[in-house]
Design a protein around this motif. Structure first.
Motif, PDB file in Angstrom:
ATOM      1  N   ILE A  13       0.858  -1.181   0.000  1.00  0.00           N
ATOM      2  CA  ILE A  13       0.000   0.000   0.000  1.00  0.00           C
ATOM      3  C   ILE A  13       0.895   1.232   0.000  1.00  0.00           C
ATOM      4  N   ASP A  14       0.587   2.179  -0.885  1.00  0.00           N
ATOM      5  CA  ASP A  14       1.352   3.421  -0.913  1.00  0.00           C
ATOM      6  C   ASP A  14       0.447   4.567  -1.352  1.00  0.00           C
ATOM      7  N   ALA A  15       0.939   5.768  -1.143  1.00  0.00           N
ATOM      8  CA  ALA A  15       0.182   6.982  -1.440  1.00  0.00           C
ATOM      9  C   ALA A  15       1.054   7.913  -2.270  1.00  0.00           C
ATOM     10  N   GLN A  16       0.629   9.132  -2.375  1.00  0.00           N
ATOM     11  CA  GLN A  16       1.347  10.208  -3.057  1.00  0.00           C
ATOM     12  C   GLN A  16       1.839   9.725  -4.426  1.00  0.00           C
ATOM     13  N   GLY A  17       3.135   9.679  -4.684  1.00  0.00           N
ATOM     14  CA  GLY A  17       3.632   9.280  -6.002  1.00  0.00           C
ATOM     15  C   GLY A  17       3.914   7.806  -6.164  1.00  0.00           C
ATOM     16  N   GLY A  18       3.784   7.035  -5.094  1.00  0.00           N
ATOM     17  CA  GLY A  18       4.002   5.593  -5.169  1.00  0.00           C
ATOM     18  C   GLY A  18       5.455   5.165  -5.235  1.00  0.00           C
ATOM     19  N   GLY A  19       6.376   6.061  -4.946  1.00  0.00           N
ATOM     20  CA  GLY A  19       7.805   5.736  -5.045  1.00  0.00           C
ATOM     21  C   GLY A  19       8.265   4.658  -4.088  1.00  0.00           C
ATOM     22  N   VAL A  20       7.786   4.691  -2.866  1.00  0.00           N
ATOM     23  CA  VAL A  20       8.166   3.664  -1.887  1.00  0.00           C
ATOM     24  C   VAL A  20       7.586   2.324  -2.310  1.00  0.00           C
ATOM     25  N   GLY A  21       6.321   2.319  -2.701  1.00  0.00           N
ATOM     26  CA  GLY A  21       5.694   1.084  -3.165  1.00  0.00           C
ATOM     27  C   GLY A  21       6.390   0.513  -4.379  1.00  0.00           C
TER      28      GLY A  21
ATOM     29  N   GLY B 171      -2.879   1.630  -4.431  1.00  0.00           N
ATOM     30  CA  GLY B 171      -2.519   3.019  -4.236  1.00  0.00           C
ATOM     31  C   GLY B 171      -3.706   3.811  -3.722  1.00  0.00           C
ATOM     32  N   THR B 172      -3.425   4.832  -2.961  1.00  0.00           N
ATOM     33  CA  THR B 172      -4.503   5.705  -2.509  1.00  0.00           C
ATOM     34  C   THR B 172      -4.950   6.622  -3.631  1.00  0.00           C
ATOM     35  N   ASN B 173      -4.147   6.682  -4.697  1.00  0.00           N
ATOM     36  CA  ASN B 173      -4.481   7.488  -5.874  1.00  0.00           C
ATOM     37  C   ASN B 173      -3.942   6.775  -7.111  1.00  0.00           C
ATOM     38  N   SER B 174      -4.368   7.196  -8.268  1.00  0.00           N
ATOM     39  CA  SER B 174      -3.994   6.497  -9.502  1.00  0.00           C
ATOM     40  C   SER B 174      -2.515   6.625  -9.832  1.00  0.00           C
ATOM     41  N   THR B 175      -1.882   7.706  -9.437  1.00  0.00           N
ATOM     42  CA  THR B 175      -0.449   7.874  -9.692  1.00  0.00           C
ATOM     43  C   THR B 175       0.354   6.828  -8.921  1.00  0.00           C
TER      44      THR B 175
ATOM     45  N   GLY C 166      -7.713   3.138  -4.262  1.00  0.00           N
ATOM     46  CA  GLY C 166      -8.745   3.708  -3.419  1.00  0.00           C
ATOM     47  C   GLY C 166      -9.073   2.963  -2.151  1.00  0.00           C
ATOM     48  N   GLU C 167      -9.980   3.576  -1.411  1.00  0.00           N
ATOM     49  CA  GLU C 167     -10.346   3.091  -0.083  1.00  0.00           C
ATOM     50  C   GLU C 167     -10.901   1.668  -0.102  1.00  0.00           C
TER      51      GLU C 167
ATOM     52  N   LEU D  51      -0.177  10.554   5.566  1.00  0.00           N
ATOM     53  CA  LEU D  51       0.280  10.675   4.182  1.00  0.00           C
ATOM     54  C   LEU D  51      -0.489  11.777   3.457  1.00  0.00           C
ATOM     55  N   LEU D  52      -0.445  12.945   4.065  1.00  0.00           N
ATOM     56  CA  LEU D  52      -1.108  14.148   3.558  1.00  0.00           C
ATOM     57  C   LEU D  52      -2.611  13.973   3.414  1.00  0.00           C
ATOM     58  N   GLY D  53      -3.185  13.158   4.291  1.00  0.00           N
ATOM     59  CA  GLY D  53      -4.628  12.971   4.300  1.00  0.00           C
ATOM     60  C   GLY D  53      -5.133  11.869   3.392  1.00  0.00           C
ATOM     61  N   GLU D  54      -4.240  11.155   2.720  1.00  0.00           N
ATOM     62  CA  GLU D  54      -4.664  10.120   1.779  1.00  0.00           C
ATOM     63  C   GLU D  54      -5.118   8.825   2.448  1.00  0.00           C
TER      64      GLU D  54
END
Length: 134
Positions: free
Chosen positions: A6-14, A34-38, A54-55, A80-83
């Protein structure tokens, strides 16, 4: 072994986690959420077997995983900035999976007693813990 990343923002760690897992654990089935498509796209490009965004995807995937890996913020509501929604954090925390949480000190969450390591070292540490489980 079913591994959920599971990752957020830009997905770099994931992305880095999935690359390391795929290179070292041949029989791992890796699902990226991902918490977002990026973030999802970055992890899919890294070689995830399955991907969603998504959730609800987090909630469903947590029920099916043997191992959940991601930044420590995945168990903290509004991190993670609210994600990370409260429902996401609860799903990760209540999952029967083993959780391997990477201790990033950012987004107003500071983990005391953990040395500041670069991302590469943190990814290596997470991979070592996954290998112990398999």
């Amino acid at each position: 072994m079913k591994i959920l990343v599971i990752d957020a923002q830009g997905g770099g760690v994931g992305r880095q986690l999935i690359t390391a897992i795929k290179q070292n654990i041949r029989d791992a089935e890796v699902t990226a959420v991902g918490t977002n498509s990026t973030a999802t796209a970055a992890m899919l490009k890294a070689g995830a077997d399955y991907a969603a965004t998504g959730e609800n995807a987090v909630i469903v995937a947590c029920r099916k995983a043997d191992v959940i890996v991601g930044p420590v913020g995945i168990v903290i509501a509004d991190a993670l900035l609210g994600e990370i929604t409260p429902s996401m954090a609860v799903a990760v925390a209540q999952s029967n999976a083993k959780r391997i949480l990477i201790p990033f000190n950012h987004c107003d969450n500071i983990i005391v007693g953990v040395p500041e390591l670069n991302v590469g070292k943190l990814i290596q540490g997470a991979l070592a813990e996954i290998l112990k489980l398999g």
